[in-house]
Design a protein around this motif. Structure first.
Motif, short mmCIF file in Angstrom:
data_model
loop_
_atom_site.label_atom_id
_atom_site.label_comp_id
_atom_site.label_asym_id
_atom_site.label_seq_id
_atom_site.Cartn_x
_atom_site.Cartn_y
_atom_site.Cartn_z
N ILE A 138 6.55 20.10 -7.16
CA ILE A 138 7.17 20.29 -5.85
C ILE A 138 6.67 19.24 -4.87
CG2 ILE A 138 7.34 21.86 -3.87
CD1 ILE A 138 7.26 24.17 -5.91
N ILE A 139 5.37 18.98 -4.89
CA ILE A 139 4.80 17.96 -4.01
C ILE A 139 5.37 16.59 -4.36
CG2 ILE A 139 2.66 16.74 -3.42
CD1 ILE A 139 1.25 19.49 -3.71
N ALA A 140 5.54 16.30 -5.65
CA ALA A 140 6.11 15.03 -6.07
C ALA A 140 7.56 14.89 -5.60
CB ALA A 140 6.04 14.89 -7.59
N ALA A 141 8.32 15.97 -5.70
CA ALA A 141 9.72 15.92 -5.24
C ALA A 141 9.80 15.68 -3.74
CB ALA A 141 10.43 17.21 -5.61
N ILE A 142 8.91 16.31 -2.99
CA ILE A 142 8.88 16.10 -1.54
C ILE A 142 8.46 14.66 -1.23
CG2 ILE A 142 7.65 16.75 0.58
CD1 ILE A 142 7.60 19.64 -0.57
N ILE B 142 12.19 7.89 0.08
CA ILE B 142 13.56 7.44 0.32
C ILE B 142 13.84 7.37 1.82
CG2 ILE B 142 16.00 8.03 0.02
CD1 ILE B 142 15.13 9.36 -2.67
N ILE B 143 13.48 8.42 2.54
CA ILE B 143 13.72 8.46 3.99
C ILE B 143 12.88 7.41 4.70
CG2 ILE B 143 13.45 9.91 6.04
CD1 ILE B 143 14.14 12.31 4.21
N ASP B 144 11.63 7.24 4.26
CA ASP B 144 10.75 6.25 4.88
C ASP B 144 11.31 4.84 4.74
OD1 ASP B 144 8.15 5.39 6.04
OD2 ASP B 144 7.89 4.48 4.06
N ALA B 145 11.85 4.52 3.58
CA ALA B 145 12.43 3.20 3.37
C ALA B 145 13.67 3.00 4.23
CB ALA B 145 12.75 2.99 1.90
N ALA B 146 14.45 4.06 4.38
CA ALA B 146 15.70 3.94 5.16
C ALA B 146 15.43 3.80 6.66
CB ALA B 146 16.58 5.17 4.89
N LYS B 147 14.34 4.39 7.13
CA LYS B 147 14.07 4.37 8.58
C LYS B 147 13.05 3.33 9.00
CE LYS B 147 15.19 8.80 10.18
NZ LYS B 147 14.74 9.57 11.30
N GLY C 276 2.53 13.73 -9.91
CA GLY C 276 3.15 15.04 -9.73
C GLY C 276 4.19 15.34 -10.78
N TYR C 277 5.02 14.35 -11.12
CA TYR C 277 6.04 14.57 -12.15
C TYR C 277 5.41 14.72 -13.53
CZ TYR C 277 9.74 13.47 -8.78
OH TYR C 277 10.60 13.50 -7.71
N ALA C 278 4.28 14.06 -13.76
CA ALA C 278 3.60 14.17 -15.05
C ALA C 278 2.99 15.55 -15.26
CB ALA C 278 2.52 13.10 -15.17
N THR C 279 2.66 16.23 -14.18
CA THR C 279 2.08 17.57 -14.27
C THR C 279 3.05 18.63 -13.74
OG1 THR C 279 0.98 17.25 -12.14
CG2 THR C 279 -0.29 16.72 -14.11
N TRP C 280 4.33 18.46 -14.06
CA TRP C 280 5.37 19.35 -13.54
C TRP C 280 5.19 20.80 -13.99
CZ3 TRP C 280 8.17 22.03 -17.09
CH2 TRP C 280 8.14 21.55 -18.40
N LEU D 169 0.83 -1.21 0.00
CA LEU D 169 0.00 0.00 0.00
C LEU D 169 0.86 1.26 0.00
CD1 LEU D 169 -2.87 1.06 0.02
CD2 LEU D 169 -2.79 1.03 2.51
N ALA D 170 1.91 1.29 0.81
CA ALA D 170 2.81 2.44 0.84
C ALA D 170 3.51 2.60 -0.50
CB ALA D 170 3.83 2.30 1.96
N ALA D 171 3.90 1.48 -1.11
CA ALA D 171 4.57 1.53 -2.41
C ALA D 171 3.65 2.14 -3.47
CB ALA D 171 5.00 0.13 -2.83
N LEU D 172 2.41 1.69 -3.50
CA LEU D 172 1.45 2.24 -4.47
C LEU D 172 1.20 3.73 -4.24
CD1 LEU D 172 -1.17 -0.61 -4.77
CD2 LEU D 172 0.32 0.25 -6.56
N LEU D 173 1.05 4.11 -3.00
CA LEU D 173 0.79 5.50 -2.67
C LEU D 173 1.94 6.40 -3.12
CD1 LEU D 173 -1.12 7.49 -1.16
CD2 LEU D 173 0.33 7.13 0.81
N PHE D 174 3.16 6.05 -2.75
CA PHE D 174 4.31 6.87 -3.15
C PHE D 174 4.46 6.91 -4.67
CE2 PHE D 174 6.12 6.15 1.24
CZ PHE D 174 6.11 7.49 1.60
N PHE D 175 4.27 5.77 -5.33
CA PHE D 175 4.43 5.72 -6.78
C PHE D 175 3.40 6.60 -7.48
CE2 PHE D 175 3.67 3.83 -10.96
CZ PHE D 175 4.95 3.91 -11.48
N VAL D 176 2.15 6.47 -7.09
CA VAL D 176 1.08 7.23 -7.75
C VAL D 176 1.25 8.73 -7.52
CG1 VAL D 176 -1.41 7.69 -7.69
CG2 VAL D 176 -0.57 5.34 -7.77
N VAL D 177 1.56 9.13 -6.29
CA VAL D 177 1.74 10.56 -6.00
C VAL D 177 2.91 11.13 -6.81
CG1 VAL D 177 2.41 12.21 -4.21
CG2 VAL D 177 0.66 10.50 -3.73
#
Length: 74
Positions: free
Chosen positions: A54-58, A64-69, A43-47, A31-39
Motif C-alpha cells: 500500500i505504501i509503495a502504491a501511494i 507521478i504527481i510530483d513529476a507532473a507538478k 514495497g512491491y517486492a514485499t507485497w 536523489l528524488a528518483a532514487l528515493l521513489f524507485f527504492v521505496v
C-alpha cells in the motif's frame, strides 16, 4: 515554459507510470528518483505483507504527481 502542464512534465509523469522515479531522473532530480524507485521496489517486492504494498502504491502515485507538478527553481 517549464512549469505544471508543460510537455516535459507530461513526459516525466508518463515515464513514472512505467518505472517509478524515471520521470524525476528525466527532469534531472537524481536523489528524488532514487528515493521513489527504492521505496516502490522495496514495497512491491514485499507485497504479501500488505502494508508495504500500500505504501509503495501511494509512493508510486506520488511520484507521478510530483513529476507532473514540478517547477524548476530558475
Amino acid at each position: 515554459m517549464a512549469g505544471q502542464g508543460s510537455g516535459g512534465n507530461v513526459i516525466a509523469a508518463l515515464c513514472n507510470v512505467f518505472i517509478p522515479g524515471l520521470g524525476q531522473l528525466v527532469q534531472g532530480r537524481i536523489l528524488a528518483a532514487l528515493l521513489f524507485f527504492v521505496v516502490c521496489v522495496a514495497g512491491y517486492a514485499t507485497w504479501w505483507l500488505v502494508v508495504p504494498g500500500i505504501i509503495a502504491a501511494i509512493a508510486h502515485l506520488w511520484a507521478i504527481i510530483d513529476a507532473a507538478k514540478f517547477k524548476p527553481y530558475a
